[in-house]
Design an enzyme around this catalytic site. Structure first.
Site, PDB file in Angstrom:
ATOM      1  N   ASN A   9     -33.639 -66.321 -49.132  1.00  0.00           N
ATOM      2  CA  ASN A   9     -32.645 -66.933 -49.829  1.00  0.00           C
ATOM      3  C   ASN A   9     -32.790 -68.336 -49.901  1.00  0.00           C
ATOM      4  O   ASN A   9     -32.606 -69.085 -48.861  1.00  0.00           O
ATOM      5  CB  ASN A   9     -31.156 -66.593 -49.330  1.00  0.00           C
ATOM      6  CG  ASN A   9     -30.053 -67.231 -49.889  1.00  0.00           C
ATOM      7  OD1 ASN A   9     -30.343 -67.799 -50.848  1.00  0.00           O
ATOM      8  ND2 ASN A   9     -29.070 -67.269 -49.325  1.00  0.00           N
ATOM      9  N   TRP A  10     -33.516 -68.891 -51.041  1.00  0.00           N
ATOM     10  CA  TRP A  10     -33.650 -70.520 -51.197  1.00  0.00           C
ATOM     11  C   TRP A  10     -32.397 -71.383 -51.199  1.00  0.00           C
ATOM     12  O   TRP A  10     -32.804 -72.470 -51.052  1.00  0.00           O
ATOM     13  CB  TRP A  10     -34.931 -70.584 -52.184  1.00  0.00           C
ATOM     14  CG  TRP A  10     -35.942 -70.030 -52.068  1.00  0.00           C
ATOM     15  CD1 TRP A  10     -36.515 -69.002 -50.883  1.00  0.00           C
ATOM     16  CD2 TRP A  10     -37.166 -70.019 -52.792  1.00  0.00           C
ATOM     17  NE1 TRP A  10     -37.706 -68.731 -51.058  1.00  0.00           N
ATOM     18  CE2 TRP A  10     -38.126 -69.348 -52.142  1.00  0.00           C
ATOM     19  CE3 TRP A  10     -37.509 -70.742 -54.258  1.00  0.00           C
ATOM     20  CZ2 TRP A  10     -39.556 -69.164 -52.856  1.00  0.00           C
ATOM     21  CZ3 TRP A  10     -38.754 -70.494 -54.603  1.00  0.00           C
ATOM     22  CH2 TRP A  10     -39.612 -69.898 -54.167  1.00  0.00           C
ATOM     23  N   LYS A  11     -31.430 -70.599 -51.494  1.00  0.00           N
ATOM     24  CA  LYS A  11     -30.260 -71.627 -51.744  1.00  0.00           C
ATOM     25  C   LYS A  11     -30.433 -72.695 -52.676  1.00  0.00           C
ATOM     26  O   LYS A  11     -31.218 -72.261 -53.501  1.00  0.00           O
ATOM     27  CB  LYS A  11     -29.692 -72.066 -50.417  1.00  0.00           C
ATOM     28  CG  LYS A  11     -29.519 -70.967 -49.461  1.00  0.00           C
ATOM     29  CD  LYS A  11     -28.989 -71.366 -48.188  1.00  0.00           C
ATOM     30  CE  LYS A  11     -28.907 -70.139 -47.074  1.00  0.00           C
ATOM     31  NZ  LYS A  11     -28.266 -70.525 -45.837  1.00  0.00           N
ATOM     32  N   HIS A  94     -22.416 -63.787 -50.199  1.00  0.00           N
ATOM     33  CA  HIS A  94     -23.062 -64.695 -49.360  1.00  0.00           C
ATOM     34  C   HIS A  94     -21.905 -65.520 -48.743  1.00  0.00           C
ATOM     35  O   HIS A  94     -20.906 -66.016 -49.571  1.00  0.00           O
ATOM     36  CB  HIS A  94     -24.087 -65.669 -49.794  1.00  0.00           C
ATOM     37  CG  HIS A  94     -24.810 -66.303 -48.848  1.00  0.00           C
ATOM     38  ND1 HIS A  94     -24.334 -67.484 -48.100  1.00  0.00           N
ATOM     39  CD2 HIS A  94     -26.095 -65.912 -48.054  1.00  0.00           C
ATOM     40  CE1 HIS A  94     -25.164 -67.711 -47.158  1.00  0.00           C
ATOM     41  NE2 HIS A  94     -26.135 -66.960 -47.002  1.00  0.00           N
ATOM     42  N   GLU A  96     -21.725 -68.723 -48.103  1.00  0.00           N
ATOM     43  CA  GLU A  96     -21.272 -69.772 -48.614  1.00  0.00           C
ATOM     44  C   GLU A  96     -20.746 -69.565 -49.935  1.00  0.00           C
ATOM     45  O   GLU A  96     -19.940 -70.375 -50.327  1.00  0.00           O
ATOM     46  CB  GLU A  96     -22.767 -70.552 -49.074  1.00  0.00           C
ATOM     47  CG  GLU A  96     -23.387 -70.969 -47.519  1.00  0.00           C
ATOM     48  CD  GLU A  96     -24.904 -71.190 -47.571  1.00  0.00           C
ATOM     49  OE1 GLU A  96     -25.384 -71.019 -48.688  1.00  0.00           O
ATOM     50  OE2 GLU A  96     -25.452 -70.899 -46.319  1.00  0.00           O
ATOM     51  N   GLU A 166     -24.363 -60.827 -41.823  1.00  0.00           N
ATOM     52  CA  GLU A 166     -24.769 -62.371 -41.637  1.00  0.00           C
ATOM     53  C   GLU A 166     -23.782 -63.038 -40.710  1.00  0.00           C
ATOM     54  O   GLU A 166     -22.587 -63.365 -41.210  1.00  0.00           O
ATOM     55  CB  GLU A 166     -25.121 -63.093 -42.772  1.00  0.00           C
ATOM     56  CG  GLU A 166     -26.203 -62.716 -43.675  1.00  0.00           C
ATOM     57  CD  GLU A 166     -26.862 -63.564 -44.348  1.00  0.00           C
ATOM     58  OE1 GLU A 166     -28.086 -63.986 -44.256  1.00  0.00           O
ATOM     59  OE2 GLU A 166     -26.275 -64.063 -45.308  1.00  0.00           O
ATOM     60  N   GLY A 172     -27.763 -71.171 -40.639  1.00  0.00           N
ATOM     61  CA  GLY A 172     -28.127 -72.415 -40.648  1.00  0.00           C
ATOM     62  C   GLY A 172     -28.004 -73.306 -39.361  1.00  0.00           C
ATOM     63  O   GLY A 172     -27.922 -74.597 -39.418  1.00  0.00           O
ATOM     64  N   SER A 212     -30.425 -67.592 -39.116  1.00  0.00           N
ATOM     65  CA  SER A 212     -31.380 -68.310 -38.225  1.00  0.00           C
ATOM     66  C   SER A 212     -32.407 -67.408 -37.678  1.00  0.00           C
ATOM     67  O   SER A 212     -32.839 -67.414 -36.486  1.00  0.00           O
ATOM     68  CB  SER A 212     -30.626 -69.025 -37.119  1.00  0.00           C
ATOM     69  OG  SER A 212     -29.760 -70.026 -37.498  1.00  0.00           O
ATOM     70  N   GLY A 233     -32.873 -67.896 -44.693  1.00  0.00           N
ATOM     71  CA  GLY A 233     -32.527 -68.928 -45.465  1.00  0.00           C
ATOM     72  C   GLY A 233     -33.758 -69.874 -45.093  1.00  0.00           C
ATOM     73  O   GLY A 233     -34.753 -70.044 -45.566  1.00  0.00           O
ATOM     74  N   GLY A 234     -33.376 -70.956 -44.104  1.00  0.00           N
ATOM     75  CA  GLY A 234     -34.156 -71.980 -43.808  1.00  0.00           C
ATOM     76  C   GLY A 234     -35.582 -71.757 -43.632  1.00  0.00           C
ATOM     77  O   GLY A 234     -36.647 -72.130 -44.370  1.00  0.00           O
TER      78      GLY A 234
HETATM   79  P1  PGA Z   1     -30.521 -69.436 -42.483  1.00  0.00           P
HETATM   80  O1  PGA Z   1     -29.751 -68.639 -43.506  1.00  0.00           O
HETATM   81  O2  PGA Z   1     -31.795 -68.264 -42.035  1.00  0.00           O
HETATM   82  O3  PGA Z   1     -30.991 -70.589 -42.610  1.00  0.00           O
HETATM   83  O4  PGA Z   1     -29.703 -69.324 -40.999  1.00  0.00           O
HETATM   84  C1  PGA Z   1     -29.626 -67.291 -43.514  1.00  0.00           C
HETATM   85  C2  PGA Z   1     -28.725 -66.953 -44.905  1.00  0.00           C
HETATM   86  O5  PGA Z   1     -27.770 -67.841 -45.240  1.00  0.00           O
HETATM   87  O6  PGA Z   1     -29.031 -65.903 -45.506  1.00  0.00           O
END
Ligand code: PGA
Length: 249
Positions: A9-11, A94, A96, A166, A172, A212, A233-234
């Site tokens: 997930n590149w956000k 998600h 966010e 999640e 993050g 993470s 994510g990251g």
């Molecule tokens: P993260 O994000 O790996 O940076 O913790 C995961 C996500 O939001 O799907």
């Protein structure tokens, strides 16, 4: 047998040239793969990504989608628009989106319906917040998120549902759920799905862990019997890290 998936997930990261360059790096990787690989760039880069990845085994997904088919919804993107640029998988729910854009279970149920009506596959995200984990209500929170957004679906529709647990406190933050915490929750999720539907369906649904995940912890997390992959994510923004995670299977 259910499928293993590693989804990036590149956000809101990577402009067009960064997108092309990361995809080119991902394509160069020739390592063995025991999981489906998905990348979710931002909306404006979905079509270039789809073109870039044509003929490869990497799937392109969207990070969100509107619940209506078309109309006066300035700034929004519909399922048919996504499909017209080659995208048939969408991430919904998600944390966010829930936190910053006030998406609630009711809205997410509508989005899920629209996606499924359009023959899209949904990666449905859910998970408890830190305070809920601290006061021990994580299971009831997760159960109600599933119930409110997904349990109106029939068994057949679940073929296009991938679950992504999640925990919000692990996204993050660098703080990962322990492999045991992930396994316990995934087993609980499977039980809830089994009670609502059937053991067969519960055993067939792919459940990803997100929060993470990194090259250093992916192997241990993915080794748990009810963890079928990750939503990353990251660490999905660096080709090398992402493929180390993919190859953790
Ligand atoms: P993260 O994000 O790996 O940076 O913790 C995961 C996500 O939001 O799907």
């Amino acid at each position: 047998m259910r499928k293993n998936i590693v989804a990036g997930n590149w956000k809101m990261n990577n402009d067009l040239s960064q997108t092309e360059s990361l995809l080119n790096d991902l394509k160069k990787e020739t390592n063995r793969r025991n999981a489906e690989v998905i990348v979710a760039p931002t909306f404006v880069n979905l079509y270039p990504a789809f073109q870039n990845l044509k003929g490869t085994a990497i799937t392109v997904a969207a990070q969100n989608m509107h619940q209506n088919d078309n109309g006066a919804y300035t700034g929004e993107i519909s399922a048919s628009m996504l499909k017209s640029v080659g995208v048939t998988t969408v991430i919904l729910g998600h944390s966010e989106r829930r936190a910053y854009f006030k998406e609630d279970d009711e809205l997410l149920a509508q989005k899920v319906n629209t996606a499924l009506e359009n023959d899209m596959r949904v990666i449905f995200c859910f998970g408890e917040e830190l305070a809920e984990r601290k006061n021990g209500t994580q299971e009831s929170v997760v159960e109600s998120q599933l119930k409110n957004a997904l349990f109106h679906l029939n068994e057949h529709q679940w073929k296009n549902i991938v679950l992504a647990y999640e925990p919000v406190w692990a996204i993050g933050t660098g703080e990962t759920a322990s492999p045991e915490q992930a396994q316990d929750m995934h087993a609980f999720i499977r039980k809830v799905v089994s009670d609502q539907y059937s053991k067969t369906l519960a055993e067939a649904v792919t459940i990803l862990y997100g929060g993470s995940v990194k090259p250093a912890n992916a192997k241990e997390i993915f080794s748990k019997p009810d963890v079928d992959g990750g939503l990353i994510g990251g660490a999905s923004l660096k080709a090398q890290d992402f493929f180390e995670i993919v190859n953790a299977f």
